[in-house]
Every structure is written in C-alpha cells, then in structure tokens.
Design a protein around this motif. Structure first.
Motif, PDB file in Angstrom:
ATOM      1  N   SER A  68       0.827  -1.211   0.000  1.00  0.00           N
ATOM      2  CA  SER A  68       0.000   0.000   0.000  1.00  0.00           C
ATOM      3  C   SER A  68       0.858   1.256   0.000  1.00  0.00           C
ATOM      4  O   SER A  68       0.511   2.262  -0.625  1.00  0.00           O
ATOM      5  CB  SER A  68      -0.924  -0.006   1.223  1.00  0.00           C
ATOM      6  OG  SER A  68      -1.779  -1.130   1.215  1.00  0.00           O
ATOM      7  N   GLY A  69       1.972   1.213   0.724  1.00  0.00           N
ATOM      8  CA  GLY A  69       2.858   2.370   0.786  1.00  0.00           C
ATOM      9  C   GLY A  69       3.637   2.603  -0.498  1.00  0.00           C
ATOM     10  O   GLY A  69       4.006   3.736  -0.818  1.00  0.00           O
ATOM     11  N   THR A  82       5.240  -4.516 -17.460  1.00  0.00           N
ATOM     12  CA  THR A  82       5.468  -3.562 -16.378  1.00  0.00           C
ATOM     13  C   THR A  82       4.721  -4.068 -15.160  1.00  0.00           C
ATOM     14  O   THR A  82       3.511  -4.311 -15.225  1.00  0.00           O
ATOM     15  CB  THR A  82       4.977  -2.162 -16.759  1.00  0.00           C
ATOM     16  OG1 THR A  82       5.717  -1.698 -17.892  1.00  0.00           O
ATOM     17  CG2 THR A  82       5.177  -1.189 -15.606  1.00  0.00           C
ATOM     18  N   ASN A  83       5.434  -4.259 -14.066  1.00  0.00           N
ATOM     19  CA  ASN A  83       4.851  -4.864 -12.869  1.00  0.00           C
ATOM     20  C   ASN A  83       4.890  -3.897 -11.694  1.00  0.00           C
ATOM     21  O   ASN A  83       5.928  -3.280 -11.423  1.00  0.00           O
ATOM     22  CB  ASN A  83       5.630  -6.136 -12.483  1.00  0.00           C
ATOM     23  CG  ASN A  83       5.610  -7.181 -13.585  1.00  0.00           C
ATOM     24  OD1 ASN A  83       4.650  -7.919 -13.730  1.00  0.00           O
ATOM     25  ND2 ASN A  83       6.684  -7.228 -14.375  1.00  0.00           N
ATOM     26  N   TYR A  84       3.736  -3.797 -11.004  1.00  0.00           N
ATOM     27  CA  TYR A  84       3.641  -3.006  -9.785  1.00  0.00           C
ATOM     28  C   TYR A  84       3.454  -3.951  -8.596  1.00  0.00           C
ATOM     29  O   TYR A  84       3.328  -5.161  -8.763  1.00  0.00           O
ATOM     30  CB  TYR A  84       2.487  -2.016  -9.879  1.00  0.00           C
ATOM     31  CG  TYR A  84       2.662  -0.982 -10.972  1.00  0.00           C
ATOM     32  CD1 TYR A  84       3.393   0.179 -10.751  1.00  0.00           C
ATOM     33  CD2 TYR A  84       2.096  -1.177 -12.233  1.00  0.00           C
ATOM     34  CE1 TYR A  84       3.559   1.131 -11.753  1.00  0.00           C
ATOM     35  CE2 TYR A  84       2.258  -0.234 -13.249  1.00  0.00           C
ATOM     36  CZ  TYR A  84       2.989   0.917 -12.994  1.00  0.00           C
ATOM     37  OH  TYR A  84       3.153   1.858 -13.981  1.00  0.00           O
ATOM     38  N   ALA A  85       3.418  -3.390  -7.398  1.00  0.00           N
ATOM     39  CA  ALA A  85       3.522  -4.214  -6.186  1.00  0.00           C
ATOM     40  C   ALA A  85       2.199  -4.428  -5.459  1.00  0.00           C
ATOM     41  O   ALA A  85       2.201  -4.860  -4.314  1.00  0.00           O
ATOM     42  CB  ALA A  85       4.525  -3.572  -5.216  1.00  0.00           C
ATOM     43  N   ASN A  86       1.044  -4.145  -6.100  1.00  0.00           N
ATOM     44  CA  ASN A  86      -0.219  -4.301  -5.356  1.00  0.00           C
ATOM     45  C   ASN A  86      -0.562  -5.781  -5.172  1.00  0.00           C
ATOM     46  O   ASN A  86      -0.428  -6.590  -6.087  1.00  0.00           O
ATOM     47  CB  ASN A  86      -1.360  -3.542  -6.023  1.00  0.00           C
ATOM     48  CG  ASN A  86      -1.535  -3.850  -7.492  1.00  0.00           C
ATOM     49  OD1 ASN A  86      -0.569  -3.944  -8.233  1.00  0.00           O
ATOM     50  ND2 ASN A  86      -2.785  -4.001  -7.914  1.00  0.00           N
ATOM     51  N   LEU A  87      -1.010  -6.105  -3.947  1.00  0.00           N
ATOM     52  CA  LEU A  87      -1.273  -7.482  -3.542  1.00  0.00           C
ATOM     53  C   LEU A  87      -2.599  -7.578  -2.800  1.00  0.00           C
ATOM     54  O   LEU A  87      -3.047  -6.614  -2.183  1.00  0.00           O
ATOM     55  CB  LEU A  87      -0.146  -7.993  -2.631  1.00  0.00           C
ATOM     56  CG  LEU A  87       1.262  -8.066  -3.231  1.00  0.00           C
ATOM     57  CD1 LEU A  87       2.285  -8.293  -2.126  1.00  0.00           C
ATOM     58  CD2 LEU A  87       1.357  -9.155  -4.274  1.00  0.00           C
ATOM     59  N   TYR A  88      -3.203  -8.774  -2.840  1.00  0.00           N
ATOM     60  CA  TYR A  88      -4.447  -9.062  -2.122  1.00  0.00           C
ATOM     61  C   TYR A  88      -4.206 -10.225  -1.152  1.00  0.00           C
ATOM     62  O   TYR A  88      -3.654 -11.260  -1.546  1.00  0.00           O
ATOM     63  CB  TYR A  88      -5.565  -9.455  -3.089  1.00  0.00           C
ATOM     64  CG  TYR A  88      -5.891  -8.457  -4.175  1.00  0.00           C
ATOM     65  CD1 TYR A  88      -5.541  -7.112  -4.058  1.00  0.00           C
ATOM     66  CD2 TYR A  88      -6.560  -8.852  -5.325  1.00  0.00           C
ATOM     67  CE1 TYR A  88      -5.843  -6.203  -5.049  1.00  0.00           C
ATOM     68  CE2 TYR A  88      -6.877  -7.948  -6.329  1.00  0.00           C
ATOM     69  CZ  TYR A  88      -6.510  -6.625  -6.191  1.00  0.00           C
ATOM     70  OH  TYR A  88      -6.817  -5.714  -7.181  1.00  0.00           O
ATOM     71  N   PHE A  89      -4.648 -10.068   0.105  1.00  0.00           N
ATOM     72  CA  PHE A  89      -4.416 -11.086   1.134  1.00  0.00           C
ATOM     73  C   PHE A  89      -5.706 -11.458   1.855  1.00  0.00           C
ATOM     74  O   PHE A  89      -6.542 -10.591   2.130  1.00  0.00           O
ATOM     75  CB  PHE A  89      -3.427 -10.576   2.195  1.00  0.00           C
ATOM     76  CG  PHE A  89      -2.028 -10.368   1.701  1.00  0.00           C
ATOM     77  CD1 PHE A  89      -1.104 -11.398   1.708  1.00  0.00           C
ATOM     78  CD2 PHE A  89      -1.624  -9.124   1.238  1.00  0.00           C
ATOM     79  CE1 PHE A  89       0.188 -11.199   1.260  1.00  0.00           C
ATOM     80  CE2 PHE A  89      -0.340  -8.919   0.787  1.00  0.00           C
ATOM     81  CZ  PHE A  89       0.578  -9.957   0.798  1.00  0.00           C
ATOM     82  N   GLY A 167      -5.804   1.345  -0.390  1.00  0.00           N
ATOM     83  CA  GLY A 167      -5.796   0.057   0.288  1.00  0.00           C
ATOM     84  C   GLY A 167      -7.140  -0.219   0.948  1.00  0.00           C
ATOM     85  O   GLY A 167      -7.666   0.630   1.667  1.00  0.00           O
ATOM     86  N   VAL A 168      -7.678  -1.402   0.694  1.00  0.00           N
ATOM     87  CA  VAL A 168      -8.951  -1.809   1.294  1.00  0.00           C
ATOM     88  C   VAL A 168      -8.626  -2.749   2.457  1.00  0.00           C
ATOM     89  O   VAL A 168      -8.124  -3.854   2.258  1.00  0.00           O
ATOM     90  CB  VAL A 168      -9.855  -2.512   0.269  1.00  0.00           C
ATOM     91  CG1 VAL A 168     -11.189  -2.888   0.903  1.00  0.00           C
ATOM     92  CG2 VAL A 168     -10.066  -1.627  -0.957  1.00  0.00           C
ATOM     93  N   ASN A 169      -8.906  -2.290   3.666  1.00  0.00           N
ATOM     94  CA  ASN A 169      -8.560  -3.020   4.892  1.00  0.00           C
ATOM     95  C   ASN A 169      -9.847  -3.455   5.582  1.00  0.00           C
ATOM     96  O   ASN A 169     -10.562  -2.641   6.156  1.00  0.00           O
ATOM     97  CB  ASN A 169      -7.728  -2.106   5.805  1.00  0.00           C
ATOM     98  CG  ASN A 169      -7.333  -2.780   7.102  1.00  0.00           C
ATOM     99  OD1 ASN A 169      -7.673  -3.931   7.359  1.00  0.00           O
ATOM    100  ND2 ASN A 169      -6.605  -2.062   7.944  1.00  0.00           N
ATOM    101  N   LEU A 170     -10.145  -4.757   5.510  1.00  0.00           N
ATOM    102  CA  LEU A 170     -11.398  -5.283   6.045  1.00  0.00           C
ATOM    103  C   LEU A 170     -11.115  -6.214   7.213  1.00  0.00           C
ATOM    104  O   LEU A 170     -10.290  -7.126   7.094  1.00  0.00           O
ATOM    105  CB  LEU A 170     -12.162  -6.058   4.959  1.00  0.00           C
ATOM    106  CG  LEU A 170     -12.471  -5.291   3.677  1.00  0.00           C
ATOM    107  CD1 LEU A 170     -13.059  -6.240   2.639  1.00  0.00           C
ATOM    108  CD2 LEU A 170     -13.430  -4.146   3.950  1.00  0.00           C
ATOM    109  N   PRO A 221      -5.332  -0.808  -6.496  1.00  0.00           N
ATOM    110  CA  PRO A 221      -5.940  -1.198  -5.218  1.00  0.00           C
ATOM    111  C   PRO A 221      -5.120  -2.283  -4.533  1.00  0.00           C
ATOM    112  O   PRO A 221      -4.480  -3.109  -5.195  1.00  0.00           O
ATOM    113  CB  PRO A 221      -7.308  -1.750  -5.644  1.00  0.00           C
ATOM    114  CG  PRO A 221      -7.071  -2.289  -7.021  1.00  0.00           C
ATOM    115  CD  PRO A 221      -5.993  -1.441  -7.643  1.00  0.00           C
ATOM    116  N   THR A 222      -5.112  -2.275  -3.222  1.00  0.00           N
ATOM    117  CA  THR A 222      -4.581  -3.377  -2.432  1.00  0.00           C
ATOM    118  C   THR A 222      -5.704  -3.844  -1.503  1.00  0.00           C
ATOM    119  O   THR A 222      -6.650  -3.108  -1.238  1.00  0.00           O
ATOM    120  CB  THR A 222      -3.354  -2.955  -1.605  1.00  0.00           C
ATOM    121  OG1 THR A 222      -3.725  -1.875  -0.735  1.00  0.00           O
ATOM    122  CG2 THR A 222      -2.212  -2.510  -2.502  1.00  0.00           C
ATOM    123  N   LEU A 223      -5.599  -5.070  -1.008  1.00  0.00           N
ATOM    124  CA  LEU A 223      -6.693  -5.637  -0.223  1.00  0.00           C
ATOM    125  C   LEU A 223      -6.153  -6.565   0.847  1.00  0.00           C
ATOM    126  O   LEU A 223      -5.251  -7.380   0.579  1.00  0.00           O
ATOM    127  CB  LEU A 223      -7.640  -6.413  -1.146  1.00  0.00           C
ATOM    128  CG  LEU A 223      -8.745  -7.258  -0.482  1.00  0.00           C
ATOM    129  CD1 LEU A 223      -9.769  -6.355   0.214  1.00  0.00           C
ATOM    130  CD2 LEU A 223      -9.435  -8.143  -1.522  1.00  0.00           C
TER     131      LEU A 223
END
Length: 322
Positions: A68-69, A82-89, A167-170, A221-223
């Motif tokens: 997210s940062g 081209t690759n970015y660092a967004n991840l879903y967990f 960032g989506v923090n649930l 987005p990140t999750l």
C-alpha cells in the motif's frame, strides 16, 4: 486385510503427506522471514513471542502495508511486462488467533498518516468554506492510504483523489464476498470487477449523469482481510473462482502458533524501528507522487534470472493441473 484396517492405513498416509507439506511450508516461512530486513525480522519474531501473533499473519500484513505504501511510485520491467507491487491477502484462522492484531500492527504507520492527513483536510475544508465566496480555489481533497467501509462508487472516487494507491482493509472479508454473491445487486460484481482490473493496474473511467466524470490511467488497489475457516469455502463460490479473483488472492493459513502467554511487552524500540522503515518509504513515495512520476527499479542479473525461473515453474505447474 479388513476394510477398516485399509482405511486406517490410507488415513495415516494422508496425515503423513499433510505433515510433510506443513513442515515444508514452515521451513519456507522461516526462510522468508530470515531474509527480511532486520527491523522487519525482529518485529515478526518478537510479536510471535510476546503477542502470540503467528509469523505468517504478520508477514502477510507487513507485505500488505508496504504494498500500500509503495503504490504506483515504483515499478519493475520484467519478462515483457510492467509490474507493480499491489497485492491481495486473506488471513485464515479461528476466533482469538490475533488475525486483526497482525493487521493493526503492520498498518499503524499508514493509519497514523491517514489520521494526520484527515486533520489537515478538515482544517483546509473549514478555511475553504470561509473563503469560497471570494476565492476560486478548488475544494480540498482528503489524502489517505486505507479504506475500511465504503461503497464501490465511493472507493473509486477516493482512488481518483489518491491516484497512486488505495488500500482496502477489512476486518472480515466475508462481508465483501457476500456482496459479490448477491446476483440481484450491482455492488458486489462491481467490487469484483474493480479488484480484477486493478490487479493488473488497468484504467478506471467513470461517467455518470448524477456525478462528476473522472478517469485514472492506472489503478492500484490493495486488499487485506481475515476470515474464519467455516466461511472460507464461500470465497470460492458465486463466480469468484471462475472469474479468476481467487487466483489473485494470497491466502495466509495458520502454520505456527504460540500457546504461551508472555508477561513481557513487545519492545517499543522494535516497533519504532519498523515505523521508521515504513515511514521512510511513505515519504519517498510522496516525493515521487508530488512530481507525478514513477521510479523504475532495476533488477540485477541474478534477481532477474531467478524471477524468470520462478515464473516458468509456476506456468509449468499450472499446465500440469489443467
């Protein structure tokens, strides 16, 4: 040989295989943690001892926080993409497994930054309302890293004002899955589509009669969220598996637990060192964002070859299972 004896042997064989898989996973976890920067490694190890937070939970939460940062400020060009660092967990566990505490500790610097930005936003908004009669300045916008509760339309609008990431923090990801399962409403499928497109950083273009039109060239987005074992199978239902949403999710299951309650507290120095580390990334990212540019991270030859080799192994494994 009696049937019950055969069943017992088969069960023991399955248990042995599962045990071997878990042992291998724990070894891999230890290898990953040991390769982390010293401040992160110390936080993961001490949080396990003094707060009973499973190492894999905190590791996943820290990766989410840094994902997210990082935002669109940093990218790598590898294998023609081209690759970015967004991840879903998704963190999987039972009640009392400190799932939420892992996320809280890892994301505290982001939450602190959001709180500071919110105070600034409220002050700027108050000043703007006083001056709007005599000033042509646009209304201030709220800068933030994380969202907890929002409609999909609001989430996209927030992302528009925070174009480098959202960032989506649930606390419980099951409620988002429930929305996705609702075939009568548009909210759930729209969330799934947003996360599917956002995973590969595709554009967002919104045009509504009742709202302002806006466009993002790239989304990010990140999750992260937690769920209990009994709800896990619902994540795979109602189109989530078929659409590929599940393939984009990193599931963190309980591997190592600590059943000993400590009387000591987690070191403030270790927490502060982690905060300084993540805060440094945030400040660097803000500098890049203010200049409206991206930083291309150059991989050395060894890393580039290792990434290529790993990706090829994944592709080969996929073909074997289809």
């Amino acid at each position: 040989m009696k049937v019950d004896k055969i069943n017992l042997i088969n069960q023991e064989s399955k248990n042995t295989k599962l045990s071997n898989i878990k042992d291998t996973a724990i070894q891999q976890l230890d290898g990953i943690v040991s390769s982390m920067p010293s401040d992160i490694r110390a936080l993961i190890n001490e949080a396990f001892v003094y707060k009973r937070i499973p190492k894999e939970y905190l590791l996943s939460s820290i990766l989410f926080a840094f994902s997210s940062g990082t935002g669109l400020a940093f990218k790598i060009n590898c294998m023609g993409y081209t690759n970015y660092a967004n991840l879903y967990f998704t963190i999987i566990g039972s009640r009392g497994d400190t799932k939420s505490e892992a996320i809280n500790i890892a994301c505290k610097p982001l939450n602190k930054s959001d709180s500071e930005n919110y105070k600034s936003y409220r002050k700027e908004l108050k000043d703007h309302k006083k001056q709007e009669i005599t000033s042509n300045k646009d209304e201030p916008v709220r800068k933030q890293f994380l969202l907890q509760d929002a409609t999909i339309e609001a989430a996209k609008h927030v992302h528009f004002h925070n174009p480098y990431s959202i960032g989506v923090n649930l606390d419980e990801i099951y409620f988002l899955v429930q929305k996705m399962a609702n075939e009568r409403g548009n909210e759930g499928p729209a969330w799934r589509n947003f996360l599917l497109q956002g995973y590969t950083n595709l554009f967002i273009d919104i045009g509504r009669k009742t709202t302002d039109s806006y466009r993002l060239e790239n989304s990010y987005p990140t999750l992260i969220g937690s769920t209990q074992h009994q709800f896990l199978k619902k994540n795979f239902a109602n189109g989530n598996l078929e659409s590929g949403f599940i393939d984009r999710m990193l599931f963190s299951n309980l591997l190592v637990d600590n059943s000993k309650i400590s009387k000591e507290k987690l070191s403030e120095e270790i927490l502060n060192n982690y905060h300084v580390l993540l805060k440094g990334l945030i400040n660097y990212r803000k500098h890049i964002e203010n200049e409206k540019r991206e930083c291309n991270v150059i991989l050395d030859k060894g890393v580039d070859e290792k990434l290529h080799e790993y990706s090829q192994i994944l592709l080969n494994s996929k073909k074997k299972t289809t």
